[in-house]
Design a protein around this motif. Structure first.
Motif, short mmCIF file in Angstrom:
data_model
loop_
_atom_site.label_atom_id
_atom_site.label_comp_id
_atom_site.label_asym_id
_atom_site.label_seq_id
_atom_site.Cartn_x
_atom_site.Cartn_y
_atom_site.Cartn_z
N THR A 160 7.68 -32.31 37.76
CA THR A 160 7.28 -30.97 37.53
C THR A 160 6.10 -30.65 38.09
N VAL A 161 5.87 -29.54 38.83
CA VAL A 161 4.71 -29.17 39.28
C VAL A 161 4.10 -28.06 38.46
N VAL A 162 2.75 -28.28 38.05
CA VAL A 162 2.00 -27.33 37.38
C VAL A 162 0.69 -26.80 38.27
N ASN A 163 0.61 -25.54 38.50
CA ASN A 163 -0.53 -25.20 39.18
C ASN A 163 -0.94 -26.19 40.50
N THR A 164 0.23 -26.35 41.34
CA THR A 164 0.15 -27.19 42.56
C THR A 164 0.01 -28.51 42.38
N VAL A 165 -0.40 -29.02 41.18
CA VAL A 165 -0.41 -30.47 40.92
C VAL A 165 1.09 -30.81 40.39
N THR A 173 -1.12 -27.39 29.72
CA THR A 173 -1.98 -27.16 30.76
C THR A 173 -3.16 -27.96 30.58
N ASN A 174 -3.52 -28.05 29.58
CA ASN A 174 -4.94 -28.68 29.31
C ASN A 174 -4.78 -30.07 28.96
N CYS A 175 -4.04 -30.73 28.05
CA CYS A 175 -3.98 -31.71 27.82
C CYS A 175 -2.74 -32.73 28.32
N GLN A 176 -1.77 -31.94 29.00
CA GLN A 176 -0.72 -32.43 29.55
C GLN A 176 0.58 -33.15 28.50
#
Ligand SMILES: [Zn+2]
Ligand SMILES: [Zn+2]
Length: 121
Positions: A57-62, A79-82
């Motif tokens: 899955t892609v979060v903020n291009t990562v 989005t902070n600790c995954q």
């Protein structure tokens, strides 16, 4: 798929960090430079994706990866600790109506919710 040393190392890493989505860079740092370089990590991820052993899955291009579960599931990802929180399939019951309304044959779906977990708010 052949379970090479690298593939096993990546799978073990997911198991050790269960409940977390990991990016290729994070895995590279966790495995250690002496065992695997970054391009080997990427190549191994491609193979594991192909074999459907992991999901992406892609979060903020990562791109983040996590172990595929046998049961169909979706996640809320911090989005902070995954950290990943399983939420089941929240859209399943709406799919037949959506298909009818839009004259669309649905063959799959992908939902991931992003935000901050209770420790990170
Ligand atoms: Zn968090
Ligand atoms: Zn679903």
């Amino acid at each position: 798929m052949r379970m090479t040393k690298q593939r096993k190392a990546i799978i073990d890493l997911f198991k050790e960090n269960s409940g977390k989505a990991l990016s290729a860079e994070m895995m590279y740092h966790l495995v250690g430079d002496d065992k695997m370089n970054l391009s080997t990590v990427y190549r191994t991820m491609d193979k594991l994706l192909e074999a459907k052993l992991i999901n992406k899955t892609v979060v903020n291009t990562v791109a983040y990866f996590y172990l595929a579960e046998s049961e169909h599931n979706h996640f809320m990802i911090c989005t902070n600790c995954q950290k990943m929180i399983p939420i089941g399939c929240v859209i399943k019951k709406f799919l037949p109506d959506l298909a009818t309304q839009n004259h669309f044959k649905i063959t799959g779906h992908d939902i991931t919710i992003f935000g901050l977990c209770e420790e990170c708010i």
